[in-house]
Design a protein around this motif. Structure first.
Motif, PDB file in Angstrom:
ATOM      1  N   GLU A 162      24.015  -6.995 121.999  1.00 37.20           N
ATOM      2  CA  GLU A 162      23.399  -7.337 120.718  1.00 37.20           C
ATOM      3  C   GLU A 162      24.392  -8.073 119.816  1.00 37.20           C
ATOM      4  O   GLU A 162      24.060  -9.089 119.189  1.00 37.20           O
ATOM      5  N   LEU A 163      25.612  -7.591 119.757  1.00 40.27           N
ATOM      6  CA  LEU A 163      26.640  -8.235 118.935  1.00 40.27           C
ATOM      7  C   LEU A 163      26.969  -9.629 119.458  1.00 40.27           C
ATOM      8  O   LEU A 163      27.112 -10.584 118.680  1.00 40.27           O
ATOM      9  N   ILE A 164      27.086  -9.751 120.776  1.00 43.37           N
ATOM     10  CA  ILE A 164      27.415 -11.040 121.381  1.00 43.37           C
ATOM     11  C   ILE A 164      26.325 -12.064 121.091  1.00 43.37           C
ATOM     12  O   ILE A 164      26.605 -13.210 120.708  1.00 43.37           O
ATOM     13  N   THR A 165      25.079 -11.656 121.256  1.00 41.90           N
ATOM     14  CA  THR A 165      23.958 -12.570 121.037  1.00 41.90           C
ATOM     15  C   THR A 165      23.792 -12.921 119.568  1.00 41.90           C
ATOM     16  O   THR A 165      23.602 -14.077 119.197  1.00 41.90           O
ATOM     17  N   ARG A 166      23.880 -11.907 118.719  1.00 41.73           N
ATOM     18  CA  ARG A 166      23.605 -12.101 117.297  1.00 41.73           C
ATOM     19  C   ARG A 166      24.679 -12.938 116.601  1.00 41.73           C
ATOM     20  O   ARG A 166      24.383 -13.755 115.719  1.00 41.73           O
ATOM     21  N   PHE A 167      25.938 -12.746 117.003  1.00 42.21           N
ATOM     22  CA  PHE A 167      27.034 -13.401 116.277  1.00 42.21           C
ATOM     23  C   PHE A 167      27.741 -14.489 117.085  1.00 42.21           C
ATOM     24  O   PHE A 167      28.672 -15.105 116.583  1.00 42.21           O
TER      25      PHE A 167
END
Length: 334
Positions: A64-69
């Motif tokens: 989620e962090l990789i995709t979102r940011f």
């Protein structure tokens, strides 16, 4: 018992699998004495015990962090209520990551702070490599080794393999003209030039509050921190690159007094690893992610969850900003 004997004892127990009863007979010591010696081996750093959580526990949140940011990697530790243990757990994961990715002839620019210092304390490797650990900021005489990049560089070099390079300048000076004179010094220029060519940067993410480590160690006064907050700052990178919740540089005169890498310098380093383990750093981490300079985020599961929730809450706002002090209680993320 000498250090060599203690190392041999610990190796027989932890590596070769001998029992305390076996060691008691072999060394002609009581089992109680053997137990105390094994504990001493841990206290002296001869033995390091790590408990690793299963990666599937946090894999979804990492994605989620990789995709979102748009970052390359997220390193998440499970959350622990004890802050010191929390810092140690995250430091162990980052140290293991460094051991996997570092190679010969790599340059690693190293910042300061408790989280970065903890990584150096938990680093260990059996690989022979020739990396260069170079200070990303000058030295500071207060706050002990955690506030001095040179101490951290030396320990990382000793434990992960390679050499360290000192930045022969103070981290903070009194006036911009003093800073400029130091930046023109050949020794300072050469070291900072090498730090700018780093393959990896290891930096901390700081929060903005009157009880922060930077205030306790004398870098900034509570009044200066209050002024930064009024100016929209929610955190910092490396202790002095202040940012707002949008990831934009906060207007401050402090940057004209610091000897170290700038935000612009970090943008040109291929892998910037930013580390934050304290629960007070949710807004600081979100601001740091929004700068676009971070490639690898190392933090806790709880902070990561709060960052995702806060990002969702502020995404539709045209100008996200930190709530005023009297509004803070209504924000569950701060």
């Amino acid at each position: 018992m000498t250090t060599d004997e203690l190392t041999r004892l610990a190796t027989l127990y932890y590596v070769d699998g001998l029992t305390q009863e076996d060691l008691s007979k072999q060394f002609s010591l009581s089992r109680a004495k053997i137990g105390r010696l094994l504990k001493r081996a841990q206290e002296e750093g001869i033995v390091e015990i790590r408990v690793k959580h299963h990666p599937s526990d946090t894999r979804g949140l990492e994605r989620e962090l990789i995709t979102r940011f748009g970052i390359d990697r997220a390193i998440l530790s499970i959350t622990h209520k004890d802050q010191d243990k929390q810092r140690e757990m995250l430091a162990g994961l980052v140290a293991s990551h460094l051991d996997r990715v570092l190679a010969n002839d790599m340059i690693i620019a190293v910042g300061m702070g408790r989280n970065i210092n903890a990584i150096s304390q938990h680093s260990i490797s059996s690989i022979q490599r020739a990396s260069t650990f170079v200070c990303a900021t000058g030295g500071f005489y207060r706050g002990g080794e955690s506030m001095n990049a040179d101490h951290i560089c030396r320990r990382l070099a000793a434990r992960l393999g390679g050499e360290s390079e000192t930045l022969y300048a103070p981290a903070l000076v009194n006036a911009p003209d003093v800073r400029q004179a130091l930046l023109e010094n050949d020794a300072v220029k050469q070291t900072l030039g090498k730090a700018r060519r780093a393959h990896v940067a290891l930096i901390g993410v700081g929060d903005i509050n009157e009880d922060s480590n930077m205030v306790r160690t004398g870098w900034f006064s509570p009044e200066e921190i209050a002024e930064l907050r009024r100016g929209g700052a929610v955190g910092d990178l490396m202790g002095y690159c202040f940012i707002d919740l949008n990831g934009k540089p906060a207007v401050t005169s402090v940057r004209d007094r610091v000897i170290g890498l700038s935000m612009e310098d970090l943008k040109h380093i291929p892998n910037v690893i930013a580390v934050a383990s304290e629960s007070t750093k949710t807004t600081a981490v979100l601001g740091a992610l929004r700068t676009g300079v971070i490639n690898t985020l190392a933090t806790t599961e709880a902070i990561a969850q709060a960052v995702v929730a806060l990002e969702q809450a502020t995404r539709t706002q045209s100008s996200p900003s930190l709530p005023k002090d009297d509004e803070t209680a209504s924000w569950p993320f701060l």
